[in-house]
Design an enzyme around this catalytic site. Structure first.
Site, PDB file in Angstrom:
ATOM      1  CG  ASP A  35      10.830  37.508  13.629  1.00  0.00           C
ATOM      2  OD1 ASP A  35      10.670  36.490  12.943  1.00  0.00           O
ATOM      3  OD2 ASP A  35      10.794  37.519  14.871  1.00  0.00           O
ATOM      4  CE  LYS A  55       6.333  33.585  13.135  1.00  0.00           C
ATOM      5  NZ  LYS A  55       6.412  33.798  14.553  1.00  0.00           N
ATOM      6  CG  MET A 168       1.728  41.422  19.252  1.00  0.00           C
ATOM      7  SD  MET A 168       2.094  39.685  19.495  1.00  0.00           S
ATOM      8  CE  MET A 168       2.255  39.617  21.260  1.00  0.00           C
TER       9      MET A 168
HETATM   10  N1  SAH Z   1      10.023  41.401  21.114  1.00  0.00           N
HETATM   11  C1  SAH Z   1       9.404  42.626  20.696  1.00  0.00           C
HETATM   12  C2  SAH Z   1       7.885  42.495  20.660  1.00  0.00           C
HETATM   13  C3  SAH Z   1       7.406  41.460  19.648  1.00  0.00           C
HETATM   14  S1  SAH Z   1       5.660  41.336  19.574  1.00  0.00           S
HETATM   15  C4  SAH Z   1       9.871  43.758  21.595  1.00  0.00           C
HETATM   16  O1  SAH Z   1      10.508  43.502  22.632  1.00  0.00           O
HETATM   17  O2  SAH Z   1       9.668  44.925  21.241  1.00  0.00           O
HETATM   18  C5  SAH Z   1       5.278  42.402  18.230  1.00  0.00           C
HETATM   19  C6  SAH Z   1       4.565  43.638  18.742  1.00  0.00           C
HETATM   20  O3  SAH Z   1       5.503  44.514  19.334  1.00  0.00           O
HETATM   21  C7  SAH Z   1       3.902  44.465  17.660  1.00  0.00           C
HETATM   22  O4  SAH Z   1       2.617  43.981  17.352  1.00  0.00           O
HETATM   23  C8  SAH Z   1       3.829  45.824  18.314  1.00  0.00           C
HETATM   24  O5  SAH Z   1       2.773  45.890  19.248  1.00  0.00           O
HETATM   25  C9  SAH Z   1       5.119  45.844  19.109  1.00  0.00           C
HETATM   26  N2  SAH Z   1       6.230  46.512  18.396  1.00  0.00           N
HETATM   27  C10 SAH Z   1       7.442  45.997  18.107  1.00  0.00           C
HETATM   28  N3  SAH Z   1       8.228  46.922  17.512  1.00  0.00           N
HETATM   29  C11 SAH Z   1       7.487  48.050  17.440  1.00  0.00           C
HETATM   30  C12 SAH Z   1       7.747  49.362  16.960  1.00  0.00           C
HETATM   31  N4  SAH Z   1       8.921  49.704  16.429  1.00  0.00           N
HETATM   32  N5  SAH Z   1       6.751  50.275  17.067  1.00  0.00           N
HETATM   33  C13 SAH Z   1       5.573  49.965  17.613  1.00  0.00           C
HETATM   34  N6  SAH Z   1       5.268  48.741  18.079  1.00  0.00           N
HETATM   35  C14 SAH Z   1       6.212  47.796  18.008  1.00  0.00           C
END
Ligand code: SAH
Length: 304
Positions: A35, A55, A168
């Site tokens: 991703d 995406k 998100m």
């Molecule tokens: N599975 C992921 C989340 C996926 S949804 C997890 O467990 O972290 C994607 C959202 O996750 C982004 O829009 C943001 O809100 C958050 N996100 C993921 N990685 C991030 C990072 N390094 N810093 C800030 N927000 C993050």
């Protein structure tokens, strides 16, 4: 022989925040389907074929259906497939849907958990998600509305005692703050926004529900980011880790394992690799530039 799909969590960004099992699965993989938020530094050492299905918000490069089919197709070729997702694969990553599809298609799969940004991303900015004085629970909420228009239960959310973490949610920041205030939260409730947590370009701001939207705009903070609401945010200044090379993004030649990588990371820098050029013999003749003119004898060269 049938293949196998591992739904693997890549952690929040820092390439060393990976589980030992995830590291092994990556090294064993024939194909890695990854991703947008996955750190490219994780990819450098891998021998596997790499397929980017990242995406961008509002811009689905590869549809979820195509991703599902790709996983099945690769597994049916007998390949060991790693589906690499940011954070934990089952936290808003559509990992559950991919698992269901694989199950329906009778493709063997497993889940390798990852460190979710929803917890570790806060810590990276100095915010403990719970604290005896401030929060005894936490709630991880999607700020992204489903296409069917389903709304969040704002009254319920606003009345929770614990820390609220929105993922998100950047496109909806104003709406989130407004709904929380409308449903009883004080506009002075502390809020933090952390962008690119644990990546080299991590940035964060602190404000309150009444002012966060303006502060985020002023500092040009956007996605991907975590929105954190609650009194734990007040610990941010006290607990923010300060290391001498914090905020630096360095590129070093690829080597595995690399002492230089470890030393720089330990001082707070974020390190990515570049691959040294390998010698490739040319398949065509170069003119002899030294002799000048035309018609001189061609020489065979090797690019260094
Ligand atoms: N599975 C992921 C989340 C996926 S949804 C997890 O467990 O972290 C994607 C959202 O996750 C982004 O829009 C943001 O809100 C958050 N996100 C993921 N990685 C991030 C990072 N390094 N810093 C800030 N927000 C993050």
């Amino acid at each position: 022989m049938g293949g196998f799909v591992s739904l693997v969590g890549a952690g929040p960004g820092n390439p060393e925040l990976l589980t030992i099992l995830a590291k092994r699965r990556l090294s064993e993989a024939d194909v890695v389907v990854y991703d947008r938020l996955v750190n490219p530094a994780l990819m450098a050492p891998l021998a596997a074929e790499k397929i980017d299905v990242g995406k961008l918000p509002q811009h689905h490069k590869v549809s979820q259906y195509q991703i599902n089919d790709l996983l099945v197709e690769q597994a049916r070729k007998g390949k060991r497939v790693v589906r690499l997702k940011s954070g934990d694969p089952y936290v808003f990553g559509r990992g559950g849907e991919e698992g269901q599809y694989l199950q329906q298609q009778r493709v063997a799969f497993e889940v390798v958990p990852g460190i979710t940004s929803a917890i570790a991303g806060l810590g990276a900015a100095g915010i403990p998600i719970t604290h005896r004085d401030f929060a005894s629970s936490f709630h991880v909420i999607t700020g992204h509305h489903k296409a069917d228009g389903t709304q969040l239960d704002w009254e319920n959310i606003a009345h929770q005692e614990g820390t609220l973490v929105f993922l998100m949610g950047m496109g909806e920041l104003g709406h989130i703050a407004e709904q929380l205030i409308k449903n009883g939260r004080a506009s002075s409730t502390p809020v933090a926004v952390i962008q690119w947590a644990t990546h080299w370009n991590q940035r964060s701001v602190k404000a309150d529900l009444g002012t966060i939207e303006t502060v985020v705009e002023t500092h040009h903070i956007g996605s991907p980011a975590l929105i954190v609401v609650g009194n734990v945010v007040s610990l941010m200044d006290e607990l923010n880790p300060e290391l001498p090379l914090q905020g630096l993004h360095l590129l070093i030649p690829f080597k595995d394992p690399s002492k230089l990588f470890s030393k720089l990371q330990d001082q707070g820098a974020a390190v990515n690799f570049f691959k040294r050029r390998t010698q490739v013999p040319l398949t065509f003749d170069l003119p002899d530039m030294l002799k000048g003119g035309t018609g001189s004898a061609p020489v065979k060269e090797t690019v260094k």
